[in-house]
Design a protein around this motif. Structure first.
Motif, PDB file in Angstrom:
ATOM      1  N   CYS A   1      40.544  40.421  42.678  1.00  0.00           N
ATOM      2  CA  CYS A   1      41.641  41.337  43.063  1.00  0.00           C
ATOM      3  C   CYS A   1      41.884  42.438  42.033  1.00  0.00           C
ATOM      4  CB  CYS A   1      42.925  40.549  43.326  1.00  0.00           C
ATOM      5  SG  CYS A   1      43.659  39.823  41.840  1.00  0.00           S
TER       6      CYS A   1
ATOM      7  N   CYS B   1      43.124  32.443  40.041  1.00  0.00           N
ATOM      8  CA  CYS B   1      43.966  33.629  39.843  1.00  0.00           C
ATOM      9  C   CYS B   1      45.180  33.500  40.762  1.00  0.00           C
ATOM     10  CB  CYS B   1      43.179  34.902  40.189  1.00  0.00           C
ATOM     11  SG  CYS B   1      44.242  36.355  40.423  1.00  0.00           S
TER      12      CYS B   1
ATOM     13  N   GLY C   1      47.198  35.692  41.447  1.00  0.00           N
ATOM     14  CA  GLY C   1      47.444  36.940  42.181  1.00  0.00           C
ATOM     15  C   GLY C   1      46.809  36.913  43.553  1.00  0.00           C
ATOM     16  N   CYS C   2      45.567  36.452  43.634  1.00  0.00           N
ATOM     17  CA  CYS C   2      44.866  36.449  44.921  1.00  0.00           C
ATOM     18  C   CYS C   2      44.483  35.039  45.346  1.00  0.00           C
ATOM     19  CB  CYS C   2      43.620  37.330  44.857  1.00  0.00           C
ATOM     20  SG  CYS C   2      42.412  36.771  43.640  1.00  0.00           S
TER      21      CYS C   2
ATOM     22  N   CYS D   1      40.990  40.114  37.065  1.00  0.00           N
ATOM     23  CA  CYS D   1      40.404  39.211  38.053  1.00  0.00           C
ATOM     24  C   CYS D   1      39.251  39.937  38.733  1.00  0.00           C
ATOM     25  CB  CYS D   1      41.460  38.806  39.077  1.00  0.00           C
ATOM     26  SG  CYS D   1      40.813  37.915  40.492  1.00  0.00           S
TER      27      CYS D   1
HETATM   28 ZN   LIG Z   1      42.843  37.745  41.603  1.00  0.00          ZN
END
Ligand SMILES: [Zn+2]
Length: 242
Positions: free
Chosen positions: A235, A208, A210-211, A232
């Motif tokens: 996150c 991911c 994002g995290c 996810c």
């Molecule tokens: Zn994530």
């Protein structure tokens, strides 16, 4: 939220995220512009120099007034001494007592003049030093003013550049919005607010973005197979398979 989100809509959501990230970075850059901080410091220094220069100018003028006052007083004394000496040597005063009083008067006038001349010398030295101070400050102010003007122009130009970039990204954002279903957009905006400006992230190589957490193979496969709206596990951002 219905899970009928199309891959196209999700793709556009990532495009939107890219625009939002760009806008956020530009806004941050605008707010924290190093050149703008330097300009503020330079302007503060300039204001201080203006104030110092004002004080130095007043001191210089005051000394100049004192100098001309002393010069005037010395001139008067010189004239008076001249007149008294003329009287003394003209022979018009014959009375020895009167003559001796006149001599004492002339001597006293000369002493007074000599004292004033000494004061005048001191004041002239002070005046030179005050003028030097004023000139040094004036030149410093001039240099600082030029620097502030140049930097001011640079800051304005950088800010203009950022503004036009912002405008471009905001326009792009506006053109993406119609491609995204409203419920997905709402979720995205809520997540973006909660999660430092990032509401949607790509799933790249099982990670991911994002995290930066790697999903298990099983989870990664499930997300890919199911499609539609996925989040996810770690996150909770919207996960977009690319
Ligand atoms: Zn994530």
């Amino acid at each position: 939220m219905p899970n009928d989100v199309t891959p196209e809509a999700l793709g556009r959501l990532l495009d939107l995220q890219a625009e939002d990230t760009a806008v956020k970075q530009l806004e941050l850059r605008w707010a924290n512009l190093e050149e703008a901080k330097q300009l503020a410091e330079l302007n503060a220094a300039l204001a201080e120099l203006e104030a110092d220069l004002d004080i130095a100018g007043k001191q210089r003028d005051e000394i100049a007034r004192e100098q001309s006052r002393l010069e005037g007083e010395i001139k008067l004394l010189e004239d008076k001494t001249g007149r008294e000496e003329q009287r003394m040597f003209s022979g018009s005063v014959a009375n020895p007592k009167e003559l001796s009083a006149l001599q004492a008067e002339v001597a006293s006038l000369k002493r007074r003049q000599s004292d004033l001349e000494e004061s005048l010398l001191e004041v002239m030295v002070q005046g030179e030093s005050a003028t030097e101070t004023w000139e040094r400050l004036a030149s410093e102010r001039e240099t600082t003013a030029v620097q502030a003007k140049d930097l001011g122009e640079r800051v304005a130009s950088i800010k203009n550049e950022i503004d036009s970039e912002l405008e471009r990204h905001r326009a792009q954002r506006g053109s993406i919005l119609p491609d995204i279903p409203e419920s997905l957009l709402k979720l995205y905006e809520r997540l973006r607010e909660q999660k430092g400006g990032v509401g949607a992230a790509a799933l790249v190589g099982g990670t991911c973005e994002g995290c930066h957490t790697k999903l298990s193979n099983k989870e990664s496969e499930r997300v890919r197979a199911e499609g539609g709206l996925q989040r996810c596990d770690n996150c909770r951002r919207i996960l977009v398979v690319t």
